[in-house]
Design a protein around this motif. Structure first.
Motif, short mmCIF file in Angstrom:
data_model
loop_
_atom_site.label_atom_id
_atom_site.label_comp_id
_atom_site.label_asym_id
_atom_site.label_seq_id
_atom_site.Cartn_x
_atom_site.Cartn_y
_atom_site.Cartn_z
N ILE A 84 0.85 -1.19 0.00
CA ILE A 84 0.00 0.00 0.00
C ILE A 84 0.88 1.24 0.00
CG2 ILE A 84 -1.71 1.30 1.30
CD1 ILE A 84 -2.82 -1.32 2.33
N SER A 85 0.65 2.09 -0.98
CA SER A 85 1.43 3.32 -1.09
C SER A 85 0.65 4.55 -0.62
CB SER A 85 1.90 3.53 -2.53
OG SER A 85 0.77 3.67 -3.40
N ALA A 86 -0.68 4.49 -0.64
CA ALA A 86 -1.46 5.67 -0.22
C ALA A 86 -2.86 5.23 0.20
CB ALA A 86 -1.55 6.69 -1.34
N ILE A 87 -3.38 5.87 1.25
CA ILE A 87 -4.77 5.71 1.69
C ILE A 87 -5.41 7.09 1.59
CG2 ILE A 87 -6.30 5.15 3.61
CD1 ILE A 87 -4.25 3.12 4.54
N LEU A 88 -6.38 7.24 0.72
CA LEU A 88 -6.90 8.56 0.36
C LEU A 88 -8.31 8.82 0.89
CD1 LEU A 88 -5.61 8.52 -3.34
CD2 LEU A 88 -4.50 9.48 -1.32
N PHE A 89 -8.65 8.26 2.03
CA PHE A 89 -9.96 8.52 2.63
C PHE A 89 -9.80 8.66 4.13
CE2 PHE A 89 -9.44 3.95 2.82
CZ PHE A 89 -9.88 3.63 4.09
N ARG A 90 -10.83 9.23 4.76
CA ARG A 90 -10.90 9.33 6.22
C ARG A 90 -12.03 8.43 6.70
NH1 ARG A 90 -11.71 15.11 8.77
NH2 ARG A 90 -13.82 14.71 8.04
N GLU A 91 -11.75 7.64 7.68
CA GLU A 91 -12.70 6.64 8.16
C GLU A 91 -14.01 7.30 8.61
OE1 GLU A 91 -9.83 3.37 10.22
OE2 GLU A 91 -9.70 5.46 10.92
N GLY A 92 -15.13 6.65 8.24
CA GLY A 92 -16.45 7.12 8.68
C GLY A 92 -16.98 8.31 7.93
N THR A 93 -16.39 8.65 6.79
CA THR A 93 -16.83 9.81 6.02
C THR A 93 -17.44 9.37 4.70
OG1 THR A 93 -14.64 10.05 5.02
CG2 THR A 93 -15.09 11.28 7.05
N PRO A 94 -18.34 10.18 4.13
CA PRO A 94 -18.94 9.81 2.84
C PRO A 94 -17.96 10.01 1.69
CG PRO A 94 -19.79 11.91 3.60
CD PRO A 94 -18.94 11.39 4.70
N VAL A 95 -18.10 9.18 0.66
CA VAL A 95 -17.28 9.29 -0.55
C VAL A 95 -18.21 9.12 -1.75
CG1 VAL A 95 -15.17 8.45 0.53
CG2 VAL A 95 -16.75 6.82 -0.50
N LYS A 96 -17.77 9.64 -2.88
CA LYS A 96 -18.53 9.54 -4.12
C LYS A 96 -18.06 8.35 -4.95
CE LYS A 96 -21.21 13.17 -3.72
NZ LYS A 96 -22.69 13.04 -3.71
N ARG A 97 -18.94 7.92 -5.81
CA ARG A 97 -18.60 6.82 -6.70
C ARG A 97 -17.41 7.22 -7.58
NH1 ARG A 97 -22.57 4.19 -11.35
NH2 ARG A 97 -21.02 2.73 -12.20
N GLY A 98 -16.43 6.34 -7.72
CA GLY A 98 -15.25 6.59 -8.53
C GLY A 98 -14.11 7.23 -7.78
N ALA A 99 -14.33 7.63 -6.53
CA ALA A 99 -13.24 8.25 -5.75
C ALA A 99 -12.18 7.21 -5.43
CB ALA A 99 -13.80 8.85 -4.46
N VAL A 100 -10.90 7.57 -5.57
CA VAL A 100 -9.80 6.66 -5.27
C VAL A 100 -9.67 6.54 -3.75
CG1 VAL A 100 -7.33 6.22 -5.52
CG2 VAL A 100 -8.62 7.27 -7.40
N LEU A 101 -9.70 5.33 -3.24
CA LEU A 101 -9.62 5.09 -1.81
C LEU A 101 -8.26 4.58 -1.38
CD1 LEU A 101 -13.12 3.44 -1.21
CD2 LEU A 101 -12.50 5.85 -1.11
N VAL A 102 -7.71 3.61 -2.12
CA VAL A 102 -6.43 3.00 -1.77
C VAL A 102 -5.60 2.83 -3.04
CG1 VAL A 102 -5.28 1.00 -0.75
CG2 VAL A 102 -7.46 1.77 0.19
N GLU A 103 -4.31 3.13 -2.93
CA GLU A 103 -3.38 2.91 -4.04
C GLU A 103 -2.30 1.94 -3.60
OE1 GLU A 103 -1.77 6.57 -5.36
OE2 GLU A 103 -3.61 7.24 -6.36
N LEU A 104 -2.03 0.96 -4.46
CA LEU A 104 -0.90 0.06 -4.25
C LEU A 104 0.30 0.56 -5.06
CD1 LEU A 104 -2.70 -3.42 -4.53
CD2 LEU A 104 -2.28 -2.05 -2.48
N ASP A 105 1.47 0.15 -4.64
CA ASP A 105 2.68 0.55 -5.36
C ASP A 105 2.61 0.00 -6.79
OD1 ASP A 105 5.13 1.30 -6.19
OD2 ASP A 105 6.27 -0.02 -4.84
N ALA A 106 2.53 0.91 -7.77
CA ALA A 106 2.32 0.52 -9.16
C ALA A 106 3.46 0.98 -10.06
CB ALA A 106 0.99 1.08 -9.66
N ALA A 107 4.68 1.05 -9.52
CA ALA A 107 5.81 1.53 -10.32
C ALA A 107 6.06 0.61 -11.50
CB ALA A 107 7.06 1.64 -9.45
N VAL A 108 6.04 -0.69 -11.29
CA VAL A 108 6.28 -1.65 -12.38
C VAL A 108 5.18 -1.56 -13.42
CG1 VAL A 108 6.53 -4.10 -12.95
CG2 VAL A 108 7.58 -3.17 -10.86
#
Length: 365
Positions: A84-108
């Motif tokens: 996991i390289s990034a977590i882009l949400f705050r727990e217990g909060t609303p999010v919209k469809r299509g919002a990025v929540l978690v990113e894995l290391d995708a350098a390769v």
């Protein structure tokens, strides 16, 4: 020996005279208690409270218990292993469809995508050059087909690399509220590991069971009320969305699913729910207060009706119950006055005195 019979006769005569005197005295003494009939006629009236049989609107209904569920619910899980390289949400909060929540290391994967895009650009250039040469008849048809094939392969490679890259990014599949995350930045996760749950609670579903005997009276769109022990006294309007075609063979019950709006989020998935399904509305039903009923041996019930100041026992047949009222199917007519308090001291034909508050009257007496 001759004088002994004379003594016996004298004693007997004396006893007879004494008994006669006692009887004469008793008959002349005044009686201190009235005859039973007179005592009954002078008895006090029973103090009771009454209510009239009235016409009310009452619905045929079925009660059940169920469980609240999210309109949509999902646990986000990665499709591939990675860090996991990034977590882009705050727990217990609303999010919209299509919002990025978690990113894995995708350098390769990102490098592979750039490589395939470069190869696609080269293939497109070669294809244009080959087409130009073919039109001027400098290359054969086979060379033209080979160039077109390499172009399609390059395009497919770009799509494959892009798909691999997108699998390293987890997005919200619908509008909702994210739950408590199970991971942190830097964690290495395998494919299928749970990361965080996403719940759509703007609309809730409630699943409950009803006996198979009620199936003919059930239909999609019926209105019902839902209550929760966490919000006592409050009722939420809902409607039937679906009826499971399969009846549980063990419980002989059908599963019903209803939905209700939850814009303020006061209800939560997993809560215990009490359901009241309205089967039929009846605008005119004869009803009496529940406290007027007196149980009898077996399943029978009766009430005391007040007629000309006296109690009259009446056997009745009851129906539906709602909000401390009981439907009277048989035995009483609208306007009849029935006893609601003080039944324990009544009997058939007893004189009664009706008061507004029997407890206050008894205290005053």
């Amino acid at each position: 020996m001759a004088g002994k019979p004379k003594l016996i006769v004298a004693a007997s005569l004396a006893g007879i005279v004494l008994l006669g005197g006692v009887a004469w005295y008793i008959n002349r003494a005044p009686s201190s208690a009235p005859p039973p009939a007179e005592a009954a006629s002078n008895g006090s009236e029973a103090v009771v409270e009454t209510a009239a049989v009235r016409i009310v609107a009452m619905a045929d209904e079925a009660a059940a218990v169920g469980t609240l569920r999210s309109n949509e619910s999902v646990v986000l899980r990665p499709e591939v292993s990675g860090r996991i390289s990034a977590i882009l949400f705050r727990e217990g909060t609303p999010v919209k469809r299509g919002a990025v929540l978690v990113e894995l290391d995708a350098a390769v994967q990102r490098a592979e995508l750039q490589q395939t895009r470069a190869e696609l650009a080269l293939a497109e250039s070669n294809s244009r050059r080959t087409e130009d040469l073919f039109e001027r008849r400098f290359v054969s048809q086979s060379a033209r087909d080979e160039s077109a094939s390499r172009l399609e392969v390059a395009r497919a490679a770009v799509e494959l690399a892009d798909a691999r890259y997108r699998r390293m990014i987890l997005v919200a599949p619908f509008d909702g509220i994210v739950g408590i995350r199970q991971v942190s930045v830097g964690d290495f996760v395998k494919d299928g590991d749970p990361l965080v749950n996403l719940e759509d609670i703007s609309v809730l579903k409630v699943d409950f069971r009803l006996p198979e005997t009620l199936l003919p009276r059930l239909r999609v769109g019926q209105a019902l009320e839902v209550g929760s022990d966490s919000l006592p006294g409050e009722r939420f309007a809902a409607r039937v969305d679906a009826i499971d075609p399969l009846v549980d063979a063990q419980g002989r019950a059908a599963v019903i699913r209803a939905s209700l709006a939850n814009p303020e989020g006061r209800l939560r998935p997993g809560m215990f729910a009490r359901v009241r399904l309205i089967l039929q509305e009846r605008p005119a039903v004869a009803a009496i207060p529940e406290e007027a009923l007196v149980p009898a041996p077996g399943d029978a019930q009766f009430v005391y009706r007040v007629v000309d100041g006296r109690a009259e026992r009446v056997n009745i047949r009851t129906g539906a119950r709602r909000e401390s009222l009981v439907e009277v199917v048989e035995g009483l007519a609208p306007g009849d006055e029935v006893v609601t308090a003080g039944q324990l001291k009544l009997r058939e034909g007893a004189a009664v005195r009706v008061v507004a508050d029997a407890a206050a009257e008894a205290a005053a007496d």
